[in-house]
Design an enzyme around this catalytic site. Structure first.
Site: not given
Ligand code: ZN
Length: 165
Positions: A96, A138-139, A142
């Site tokens: 990341c 993953h995004e 966030h």
């Molecule tokens: Zn990330």
């Protein structure tokens, strides 16, 4: 062109980001900033708005040419993304931009369907797999204030990042 500073995991806003109501000039500028910042960051395959200090549900992803990529939709910017379905969880290493010194083993769906809004206000549905599916999950994490550090696949899943030369 506007390259933003990517905030670290110590600085990042952990509150869930907010949906956009419509694709206005603010969203278009945000999309441009995400892409510019991603392009300016070597090896970056995705960036979420909270990583550039904007608590809005938006991200950019581009896994083109990555060795773990199977299905690939090229460069994407999505607003208000939602996971529709996922299956076949697999554990693999990920990194990341906000955690530059570490990588971690995280379990994600291998096969994924998501929906969101594109920069022209259009509804976009994406069915994908492998590395693109991982990057999208993953995004989206966030946008919920979650980092891979919050999803480590158990003891021994955290690694010092190798320095590539
Ligand atoms: Zn990330």
């Amino acid at each position: 062109m506007s390259v933003k500073r990517v905030v670290t995991h110590q600085e990042i806003d952990k509150k869930p980001a907010l949906d956009v109501q419509s694709i206005d000039n603010f969203c278009l500028t945000l999309a441009r900033d995400l892409l510019d910042t991603m392009h300016a960051s070597p090896g970056c395959v995705g960036l979420a708005a909270p990583q550039i200090g904007v608590s809005v549900r938006a991200f950019s992803v581009n896994v083109t040419g990555h060795k773990k990529t199977k299905t690939c939709h090229g460069e994407l910017v999505l607003f208000n993304p939602k996971i529709l379905s996922g299956d076949a969880p697999v554990t693999a290493r990920e990194g990341c931009m906000s955690v530059p010194e570490l990588t971690g083993d995280v379990t994600r769906f291998e096969n994924l369907a998501i929906a969101g809004i594109g920069i022209n206000g259009e509804e976009i549905k994406i069915e994908t797999d492998a590395f693109e599916a991982r990057a999208l999950q993953h995004e989206i994490d966030h946008l919920d204030g979650l980092l891979f550090l919050d999803r480590l696949a158990g003891p021994g899943a955290l690694h010092i990042r190798k320095v590539y030369k």
